[in-house]
Design a protein around this motif. Structure first.
Motif, PDB file in Angstrom:
ATOM      1  N   TYR A   1     -27.591  -0.034  -1.724  1.00 46.98           N
ATOM      2  CA  TYR A   1     -26.588   0.961  -2.121  1.00 46.98           C
ATOM      3  C   TYR A   1     -26.189   1.830  -0.934  1.00 46.98           C
ATOM      4  CZ  TYR A   1     -24.862   5.399  -3.962  1.00 46.98           C
ATOM      5  OH  TYR A   1     -24.132   6.529  -4.178  1.00 46.98           O
ATOM      6  N   VAL A   2     -27.179   2.336  -0.208  1.00 52.56           N
ATOM      7  CA  VAL A   2     -26.884   3.203   0.937  1.00 52.56           C
ATOM      8  C   VAL A   2     -26.193   2.411   2.038  1.00 52.56           C
ATOM      9  CG1 VAL A   2     -27.878   4.692   2.711  1.00 52.56           C
ATOM     10  CG2 VAL A   2     -28.821   4.727   0.398  1.00 52.56           C
ATOM     11  N   SER A   3     -26.651   1.176   2.279  1.00 56.78           N
ATOM     12  CA  SER A   3     -26.081   0.358   3.344  1.00 56.78           C
ATOM     13  C   SER A   3     -24.607   0.044   3.104  1.00 56.78           C
ATOM     14  CB  SER A   3     -26.875  -0.942   3.461  1.00 56.78           C
ATOM     15  OG  SER A   3     -26.286  -1.801   4.404  1.00 56.78           O
ATOM     16  N   ILE A   4     -24.232  -0.200   1.847  1.00 58.08           N
ATOM     17  CA  ILE A   4     -22.860  -0.625   1.542  1.00 58.08           C
ATOM     18  C   ILE A   4     -21.966   0.547   1.167  1.00 58.08           C
ATOM     19  CG2 ILE A   4     -21.478  -1.997  -0.080  1.00 58.08           C
ATOM     20  CD1 ILE A   4     -23.845  -3.967  -0.183  1.00 58.08           C
ATOM     21  N   CYS A   5     -22.500   1.493   0.411  1.00 59.95           N
ATOM     22  CA  CYS A   5     -21.680   2.595  -0.091  1.00 59.95           C
ATOM     23  C   CYS A   5     -21.676   3.813   0.830  1.00 59.95           C
ATOM     24  CB  CYS A   5     -22.153   3.012  -1.489  1.00 59.95           C
ATOM     25  SG  CYS A   5     -22.042   1.697  -2.711  1.00 59.95           S
ATOM     26  N   ARG A   6     -22.754   3.996   1.600  1.00 62.27           N
ATOM     27  CA  ARG A   6     -22.832   5.138   2.518  1.00 62.27           C
ATOM     28  C   ARG A   6     -23.335   4.673   3.884  1.00 62.27           C
ATOM     29  NH1 ARG A   6     -25.364  10.188  -0.999  1.00 62.27           N
ATOM     30  NH2 ARG A   6     -23.875  10.080  -2.731  1.00 62.27           N
ATOM     31  N   PRO A   7     -22.608   3.786   4.528  1.00 60.61           N
ATOM     32  CA  PRO A   7     -23.112   3.196   5.789  1.00 60.61           C
ATOM     33  C   PRO A   7     -23.332   4.223   6.894  1.00 60.61           C
ATOM     34  CG  PRO A   7     -20.800   2.644   5.431  1.00 60.61           C
ATOM     35  CD  PRO A   7     -21.282   3.265   4.166  1.00 60.61           C
ATOM     36  N   LEU A   8     -22.508   5.270   6.958  1.00 65.37           N
ATOM     37  CA  LEU A   8     -22.652   6.274   8.002  1.00 65.37           C
ATOM     38  C   LEU A   8     -23.916   7.110   7.824  1.00 65.37           C
ATOM     39  CD1 LEU A   8     -18.939   7.493   8.348  1.00 65.37           C
ATOM     40  CD2 LEU A   8     -20.153   5.785   9.717  1.00 65.37           C
ATOM     41  N   GLN A   9     -24.438   7.166   6.600  1.00 64.20           N
ATOM     42  CA  GLN A   9     -25.640   7.952   6.332  1.00 64.20           C
ATOM     43  C   GLN A   9     -26.896   7.089   6.242  1.00 64.20           C
ATOM     44  OE1 GLN A   9     -23.622   9.708   2.724  1.00 64.20           O
ATOM     45  NE2 GLN A   9     -24.535  11.588   3.525  1.00 64.20           N
ATOM     46  N   TYR A  10     -26.754   5.798   6.528  1.00 61.25           N
ATOM     47  CA  TYR A  10     -27.870   4.870   6.302  1.00 61.25           C
ATOM     48  C   TYR A  10     -29.111   5.262   7.105  1.00 61.25           C
ATOM     49  CZ  TYR A  10     -30.538   0.570   5.903  1.00 61.25           C
ATOM     50  OH  TYR A  10     -31.536  -0.342   5.662  1.00 61.25           O
ATOM     51  N   HIS A  11     -28.942   5.524   8.387  1.00 63.18           N
ATOM     52  CA  HIS A  11     -30.103   5.797   9.239  1.00 63.18           C
ATOM     53  C   HIS A  11     -30.749   7.143   8.938  1.00 63.18           C
ATOM     54  CE1 HIS A  11     -29.631   2.215  11.659  1.00 63.18           C
ATOM     55  NE2 HIS A  11     -28.345   2.478  11.792  1.00 63.18           N
ATOM     56  N   SER A  12     -30.005   8.031   8.315  1.00 66.20           N
ATOM     57  CA  SER A  12     -30.605   9.319   7.937  1.00 66.20           C
ATOM     58  C   SER A  12     -31.259   9.264   6.559  1.00 66.20           C
ATOM     59  CB  SER A  12     -29.544  10.429   7.960  1.00 66.20           C
ATOM     60  OG  SER A  12     -28.493  10.149   7.033  1.00 66.20           O
ATOM     61  N   LEU A  13     -30.719   8.427   5.667  1.00 68.10           N
ATOM     62  CA  LEU A  13     -31.267   8.335   4.311  1.00 68.10           C
ATOM     63  C   LEU A  13     -32.385   7.300   4.201  1.00 68.10           C
ATOM     64  CD1 LEU A  13     -28.015   8.545   2.122  1.00 68.10           C
ATOM     65  CD2 LEU A  13     -29.732  10.321   2.487  1.00 68.10           C
ATOM     66  N   VAL A  14     -32.302   6.238   4.989  1.00 71.51           N
ATOM     67  CA  VAL A  14     -33.325   5.187   4.938  1.00 71.51           C
ATOM     68  C   VAL A  14     -34.111   5.213   6.253  1.00 71.51           C
ATOM     69  CG1 VAL A  14     -33.784   2.770   4.358  1.00 71.51           C
ATOM     70  CG2 VAL A  14     -31.706   3.852   3.527  1.00 71.51           C
ATOM     71  N   ARG A  15     -34.803   6.299   6.461  1.00 69.26           N
ATOM     72  CA  ARG A  15     -35.645   6.453   7.643  1.00 69.26           C
ATOM     73  C   ARG A  15     -36.973   5.722   7.448  1.00 69.26           C
ATOM     74  NH1 ARG A  15     -34.280  11.518   6.175  1.00 69.26           N
ATOM     75  NH2 ARG A  15     -36.473  12.027   5.739  1.00 69.26           N
ATOM     76  N   PRO A  16     -37.707   5.462   8.525  1.00 70.82           N
ATOM     77  CA  PRO A  16     -39.033   4.830   8.379  1.00 70.82           C
ATOM     78  C   PRO A  16     -39.953   5.583   7.440  1.00 70.82           C
ATOM     79  CG  PRO A  16     -38.344   4.807  10.678  1.00 70.82           C
ATOM     80  CD  PRO A  16     -37.324   5.610   9.940  1.00 70.82           C
ATOM     81  N   GLN A  17     -39.850   6.934   7.446  1.00 76.50           N
ATOM     82  CA  GLN A  17     -40.695   7.728   6.543  1.00 76.50           C
ATOM     83  C   GLN A  17     -40.337   7.474   5.082  1.00 76.50           C
ATOM     84  OE1 GLN A  17     -38.978   8.830   9.099  1.00 76.50           O
ATOM     85  NE2 GLN A  17     -40.350   9.916  10.531  1.00 76.50           N
ATOM     86  N   ILE A  18     -39.042   7.277   4.814  1.00 79.57           N
ATOM     87  CA  ILE A  18     -38.605   7.012   3.445  1.00 79.57           C
ATOM     88  C   ILE A  18     -39.081   5.629   3.008  1.00 79.57           C
ATOM     89  CG2 ILE A  18     -36.602   6.727   1.939  1.00 79.57           C
ATOM     90  CD1 ILE A  18     -37.103   9.599   2.776  1.00 79.57           C
ATOM     91  N   VAL A  19     -39.017   4.664   3.910  1.00 79.00           N
ATOM     92  CA  VAL A  19     -39.495   3.321   3.593  1.00 79.00           C
ATOM     93  C   VAL A  19     -40.984   3.350   3.269  1.00 79.00           C
ATOM     94  CG1 VAL A  19     -39.834   0.985   4.498  1.00 79.00           C
ATOM     95  CG2 VAL A  19     -37.713   2.215   4.997  1.00 79.00           C
ATOM     96  N   LYS A  20     -41.759   4.069   4.089  1.00 82.87           N
ATOM     97  CA  LYS A  20     -43.202   4.190   3.834  1.00 82.87           C
ATOM     98  C   LYS A  20     -43.460   4.872   2.502  1.00 82.87           C
ATOM     99  CE  LYS A  20     -44.413   4.421   8.743  1.00 82.87           C
ATOM    100  NZ  LYS A  20     -44.958   5.284   9.828  1.00 82.87           N
ATOM    101  N   LEU A  21     -42.646   5.890   2.185  1.00 85.46           N
ATOM    102  CA  LEU A  21     -42.807   6.592   0.906  1.00 85.46           C
ATOM    103  C   LEU A  21     -42.563   5.648  -0.264  1.00 85.46           C
ATOM    104  CD1 LEU A  21     -43.202   9.212  -0.710  1.00 85.46           C
ATOM    105  CD2 LEU A  21     -40.743   9.640  -0.444  1.00 85.46           C
ATOM    106  N   PHE A  22     -41.510   4.827  -0.169  1.00 94.73           N
ATOM    107  CA  PHE A  22     -41.226   3.855  -1.237  1.00 94.73           C
ATOM    108  C   PHE A  22     -42.392   2.878  -1.412  1.00 94.73           C
ATOM    109  CE2 PHE A  22     -36.492   4.646  -0.935  1.00 94.73           C
ATOM    110  CZ  PHE A  22     -36.360   5.021  -2.253  1.00 94.73           C
ATOM    111  N   LEU A  23     -42.953   2.420  -0.309  1.00 92.44           N
ATOM    112  CA  LEU A  23     -44.053   1.469  -0.379  1.00 92.44           C
ATOM    113  C   LEU A  23     -45.298   2.098  -1.008  1.00 92.44           C
ATOM    114  CD1 LEU A  23     -43.712  -0.312   3.096  1.00 92.44           C
ATOM    115  CD2 LEU A  23     -42.880  -1.090   0.873  1.00 92.44           C
ATOM    116  N   VAL A  24     -45.549   3.355  -0.672  1.00 90.01           N
ATOM    117  CA  VAL A  24     -46.696   4.059  -1.263  1.00 90.01           C
ATOM    118  C   VAL A  24     -46.469   4.277  -2.755  1.00 90.01           C
ATOM    119  CG1 VAL A  24     -47.982   6.230  -1.296  1.00 90.01           C
ATOM    120  CG2 VAL A  24     -47.408   5.154   0.887  1.00 90.01           C
ATOM    121  N   LEU A  25     -45.256   4.695  -3.116  1.00 86.00           N
ATOM    122  CA  LEU A  25     -44.944   4.929  -4.528  1.00 86.00           C
ATOM    123  C   LEU A  25     -45.003   3.635  -5.334  1.00 86.00           C
ATOM    124  CD1 LEU A  25     -41.964   7.469  -4.322  1.00 86.00           C
ATOM    125  CD2 LEU A  25     -44.325   7.936  -4.969  1.00 86.00           C
ATOM    126  N   ALA A  26     -44.646   2.518  -4.696  1.00 85.61           N
ATOM    127  CA  ALA A  26     -44.684   1.229  -5.395  1.00 85.61           C
ATOM    128  C   ALA A  26     -46.088   0.894  -5.866  1.00 85.61           C
ATOM    129  CB  ALA A  26     -44.160   0.121  -4.484  1.00 85.61           C
TER     130      ALA A  26
END
Length: 311
Positions: free
Chosen positions: A121-146
């Motif tokens: 969703y972020v990659s296609i709908c908000r490409p300019l904000q992708y690197h700020s919204l999908v940071r490595p910390q956010i990815v790690k958070l998703f993996l922990v929450l999973a």
């Protein structure tokens, strides 16, 4: 039944004509297990060795494949042993553990699919904000929450159900599940059944709603964009959508055949109860290995190199 050291054992009585088709069952199950391990490991290896694939989308793909391996390891080793054994028994603590791990596998699957939908969703709908919204910390958070979210929700129900004594010691299944254990328990199980239904609904519905919202927005953006943009979006989104539909339908069938009394033949119930550790673990690496261009290209390049090395 109580045996040595006061340990309670349960009989898994769901096998159909095991003595007659033992070799066939074992051969098919063993082949599936090897195919699952090999296919998932190959794609994981390709993602690991290529730094260009160390991106959020492929990290989530790797996590999904690792979850498939985790779910398979929960089921297949014990099943293979049972297929070769004269009696199919399991201790009550081991049965509860297997049940918990199976549910954890399913819960992680939906959480990871939701995280992947967020990434797309972020990659296609908000490409300019992708690197700020999908940071490595956010990815790690998703993996922990999973892992943490399903563990917490399931753990409460497992702890409560563990206090229920057993009145039946035969489960008409070939794997353990908590719902069957609760049905075999003594006393009032209405509270734990209600909690189990609550966990099931809120472990699936929020993810499905979010994924539906994400892909609705992606679909709208694609309609307004060029043909090349739509083709690129389709190449990255199609595997995720197919896998989501596949897993959701399989889980839905399993829930229906487990919780709703019906005249479904036992052999059909048996097959349905194994679909979620047969189809997704085999189907997912094929979808991502062949449908995602960056992975498939590296797979094609890697195979000839390995063949040349061996020759």
């Amino acid at each position: 039944m109580d045996v040595h050291y006061n340990i309670t054992y349960i009989i898994l009585g769901g096998h159909v004509q095991l003595s007659k088709y033992r070799c066939i069952y074992f051969s098919i199950t063993f082949l599936l297990f090897i195919l699952i391990i090999c296919s998932n490991t190959i794609v994981l290896y390709v993602i690991y060795v290529h730094e260009s694939l160390h991106k959020p989308m492929y990290i989530f793909v790797a996590a999904l494949l690792m979850n498939a391996l985790f779910g398979s390891m929960t089921i297949y080793p014990k099943l293979l042993v049972d297929l070769l054994s004269a009696t199919q028994t399991i201790s009550l603590p081991a049965c509860r553990l297997q049940s918990f791990l199976i549910y954890l596998y399913a819960g992680c699957e939906f959480t990871l699919l939701s995280a992947m939908a967020f990434d797309r969703y972020v990659s296609i709908c908000r490409p300019l904000q992708y690197h700020s919204l999908v940071r490595p910390q956010i990815v790690k958070l998703f993996l922990v929450l999973a892992i943490c979210l399903p563990t917490c929700k399931l753990g409460i129900g497992m702890i409560y159900s563990a206090h229920l004594g057993l009145c039946k010691f035969v489960l008409m299944r070939i794997t353990c599940d908590n719902y069957s254990l609760v049905k075999a328990g003594c006393g009032d199980s209405s509270v734990i059944n209600a909690y189990g239904f609550f966990v099931m609904v809120f472990s699936v519905m929020p993810h499905l709603v979010f994924i539906l919202f994400s892909y609705t927005r992606i679909f709208i953006i694609c309609l307004r964009s060029s043909r090349d943009f739509r083709r690129g979006a389709l190449n990255t989104c199609l595997p995720h959508l197919v896998i989501l539909m596949n897993f959701t339908i399989i889980i839905l069938f399993e829930v229906i055949q487990t919780r709703i009394p019906s005249g479904i033949p036992h052999i059909v119930r048996l097959i349905v109860s194994l679909l979620y550790v047969m189809i997704p673990p085999l189907f997912n690496p094929l979808m991502y290995g062949f449908k995602m261009q960056e992975i498939s290209q590296r797979l094609v390049r890697a195979l000839p190199e390995k063949i040349k090395t061996h020759n």
